[in-house]
Design an enzyme around this catalytic site. Structure first.
Site, PDB file in Angstrom:
ATOM      1  N   GLU A  76      10.508  11.274 -17.435  1.00  8.52           N
ATOM      2  CA  GLU A  76      11.536  10.245 -17.481  1.00  8.52           C
ATOM      3  C   GLU A  76      12.135  10.020 -16.095  1.00  8.52           C
ATOM      4  O   GLU A  76      12.409   8.893 -15.687  1.00  8.52           O
ATOM      5  CB  GLU A  76      12.602  10.636 -18.500  1.00  8.52           C
ATOM      6  CG  GLU A  76      12.077  10.692 -19.927  1.00  8.52           C
ATOM      7  CD  GLU A  76      11.165  11.894 -20.235  1.00  8.52           C
ATOM      8  OE1 GLU A  76      10.399  11.798 -21.211  1.00  8.52           O
ATOM      9  OE2 GLU A  76      11.221  12.925 -19.521  1.00  8.52           O
ATOM     10  N   HIS A 103      25.274  14.465  -3.154  1.00 10.60           N
ATOM     11  CA  HIS A 103      24.378  14.471  -1.997  1.00 10.60           C
ATOM     12  C   HIS A 103      23.371  13.335  -2.003  1.00 10.60           C
ATOM     13  O   HIS A 103      22.948  12.897  -0.934  1.00 10.60           O
ATOM     14  CB  HIS A 103      23.610  15.791  -1.915  1.00 10.60           C
ATOM     15  CG  HIS A 103      24.471  16.950  -1.550  1.00 10.60           C
ATOM     16  ND1 HIS A 103      23.942  18.168  -1.206  1.00 10.60           N
ATOM     17  CD2 HIS A 103      25.810  17.101  -1.472  1.00 10.60           C
ATOM     18  CE1 HIS A 103      24.921  19.020  -0.930  1.00 10.60           C
ATOM     19  NE2 HIS A 103      26.071  18.381  -1.095  1.00 10.60           N
TER      20      HIS A 103
END
Length: 170
Positions: A76, A103
């Site tokens: 996925e 991040h």
């Protein structure tokens, strides 16, 4: 905030749970399927649609996010990352869910419906949705390199320290 969801049969129960959980917590869930259990369904059909919707809405200025769910979350995640403008992070802990946003400025999270309890996965999604991108220069730079590569196929330049080493293109 609108949250687009897509899964396969292995993620169907979690997706259905998340649709209700998101609505209860003030989000606007958009379910891209599947809507019935079919052990032979194909995750790209649903996950690509969820990711496409996120990408389209973000281009138009909305801050939509997405959740894709499968047995492990790997396929996925790969599917979602094929959509231009999508950065999908695979979350297997609260920390990885947070770091995907902080991040990587991920706009879609992938979770494995067979890897964790319903409560754990719900928490991963909650952490993802409530964590902001840090905006640190180093993270902006790295995302810029990925975006540039996706758009033009040109590798970022090697740093001086890598010039002439085996595996480098110099």
């Amino acid at each position: 905030m609108r949250v687009h969801l897509g899964s396969d049969h292995a993620g169907l129960d979690l997706k259905d749970h998340l649709v209700a959980w998101l609505a209860e917590h003030g989000y606007e869930p958009v379910d891209h399927g599947p809507f019935v259990y079919d052990a032979q369904d194909d995750y790209p059909v649903f996950c690509l649609r969820a990711a496409e919707a996120v990408a389209s809405e973000r281009v138009s200025g909305q801050d939509s996010l997405g959740v894709v769910i499968g047995g492990s979350g790997n396929g996925e995640q790969i599917a979602a990352n094929k959509v231009r403008g999508i950065r999908c992070a695979l979350a297997w802990s609260e920390e990885t869910a947070a770091l995907g946003r902080q991040h990587n400025d991920a706009n879609v999270v992938s979770v494995g419906g067979r890897m964790h309890s319903l409560e754990e996965m719900t928490r991963f999604v909650e952490v993802f949705l409530t964590t902001d991108f840090s905006g640190d220069e180093r993270h902006e730079r790295r995302i810029g390199q990925l975006t540039s590569y996706q758009e033009n196929g040109v590798l970022p330049p090697l740093p001086e320290s890598a010039q002439g080493h085996p595996g480098s293109d110099a």
